[in-house]
Scaffold this motif. Structure first.
Motif, PDB file in Angstrom:
ATOM      1  N   ALA A  21       1.054   3.936  -2.908  1.00  0.00           N
ATOM      2  CA  ALA A  21       0.527   5.177  -2.596  1.00  0.00           C
ATOM      3  C   ALA A  21       1.518   6.545  -2.802  1.00  0.00           C
ATOM      4  O   ALA A  21       1.221   7.585  -3.014  1.00  0.00           O
ATOM      5  CB  ALA A  21       0.012   5.244  -1.060  1.00  0.00           C
ATOM      6  N   LEU A  80      -6.576   4.827  -0.868  1.00  0.00           N
ATOM      7  CA  LEU A  80      -6.171   3.675  -0.100  1.00  0.00           C
ATOM      8  C   LEU A  80      -7.092   2.731   0.604  1.00  0.00           C
ATOM      9  O   LEU A  80      -6.837   1.770   0.840  1.00  0.00           O
ATOM     10  CB  LEU A  80      -5.047   4.213   0.813  1.00  0.00           C
ATOM     11  N   LEU A 102       0.761  -1.294   0.037  1.00  0.00           N
ATOM     12  CA  LEU A 102      -0.087   0.137   0.028  1.00  0.00           C
ATOM     13  C   LEU A 102       0.810   1.347  -0.120  1.00  0.00           C
ATOM     14  O   LEU A 102       0.508   2.069  -0.653  1.00  0.00           O
ATOM     15  CB  LEU A 102      -0.879   0.051   1.396  1.00  0.00           C
TER      16      LEU A 102
END
Length: 258
Positions: A101, A158, A97
């Motif tokens: 991101a 997210l 993640l």
């Protein structure tokens, strides 16, 4: 499945989703802001203009953004296990993640900083301001509302990524919806999970919009005062006239009378 059975599942998996989103957002902001600032500073006409460095950073960011998250998560399993010791669960999902991101947020930061009035940067340079002064006194403060909007967009993205991660063992609401809603046909649990995800997204968006509006109002007042201050300059000296105390020239009639 009864409500008493669903309640602990919903509570624990919501906490797992918040855990993944919080830490991935934290590291995305921590590393994404410097990347975005570097993209601006090293661009053509930037304070630290360096086309080669800018192209390298831009290529890395573009490569990071080009991977679909599911493929990225699977490809990073060895790296994730090396960093955190596990490749599944909420902790294991944080690593992919974060990597997904950072380039996403860096581009948003770059776009936000491009909107800063270049005249303010030139004014800071003319007054002897260095790179750090320009970054921390001009670029980041002036772009703060747009940066908050970028963080809001990143958090919402997210939340969606965390649901994808849950489908492949990452935990959270995505895992709950896949395991019970899809595999075990618990339709009620699936619907509640979807509603929770919608509530999270709407809450984040409303909170982000509230902060952006407040910061924009403050920023508009601050920017106008800065521009007024920069535009003030001493008036150029003019030739002395009658109002300056100088004796007026003789008129033709006075010269004739004399």
């Amino acid at each position: 499945m009864t409500w008493s059975q669903m309640q602990p599942l919903l509570y624990n998996n919501t906490l797992d989703t918040l855990f993944m989103v919080w830490w991935s957002t934290f590291y995305a902001v921590l590393f994404g802001i410097p990347l975005g600032v570097l993209l601006i500073l090293t661009d053509r006409g930037g304070v630290l203009q360096n086309v080669v460095v800018n192209k390298i950073i831009g290529a890395v960011v573009n490569i990071g953004r080009s991977f679909p998250f599911l493929i990225l998560m699977v490809a990073l399993i060895p790296f994730t296990r090396l960093i955190v010791g596990v490749s599944i669960g909420p902790t294991g999902a944080v690593v992919p993640l974060v990597i997904a991101a950072i380039p996403f947020f860096a581009r948003l930061v770059e776009a936000a900083l491009r909107e800063v009035d270049h005249g303010l940067i030139e004014a800071a340079q003319s007054m002897g301001g260095g790179t750090w002064t320009i970054v921390f006194k001009v670029l980041l403060p002036q772009a703060l509302p747009a940066l908050v909007a970028a963080v809001t967009t990143t958090v919402i993205t997210l939340i969606g990524y965390s649901a994808i991660a849950g489908a492949v063992g990452g935990g959270g609401l995505g895992n709950l919806a896949y395991t019970y809603g899809y595999l075990q046909y618990e339709t009620n649990l699936m619907v509640i999970t979807i509603v929770l995800l919608i509530v999270l997204v709407v809450a984040v968006q409303l909170l982000g919009d509230l902060f952006v509006r407040r910061l924009a109002r403050r920023g508009s007042r601050g920017s106008s005062s800065v521009r007024v201050g920069l535009r003030k300059a001493p008036a150029p000296a003019t030739a002395a006239g009658p109002s300056d105390g100088a004796a007026p020239a003789d008129t033709p009639k006075e010269r004739v009378g004399a």
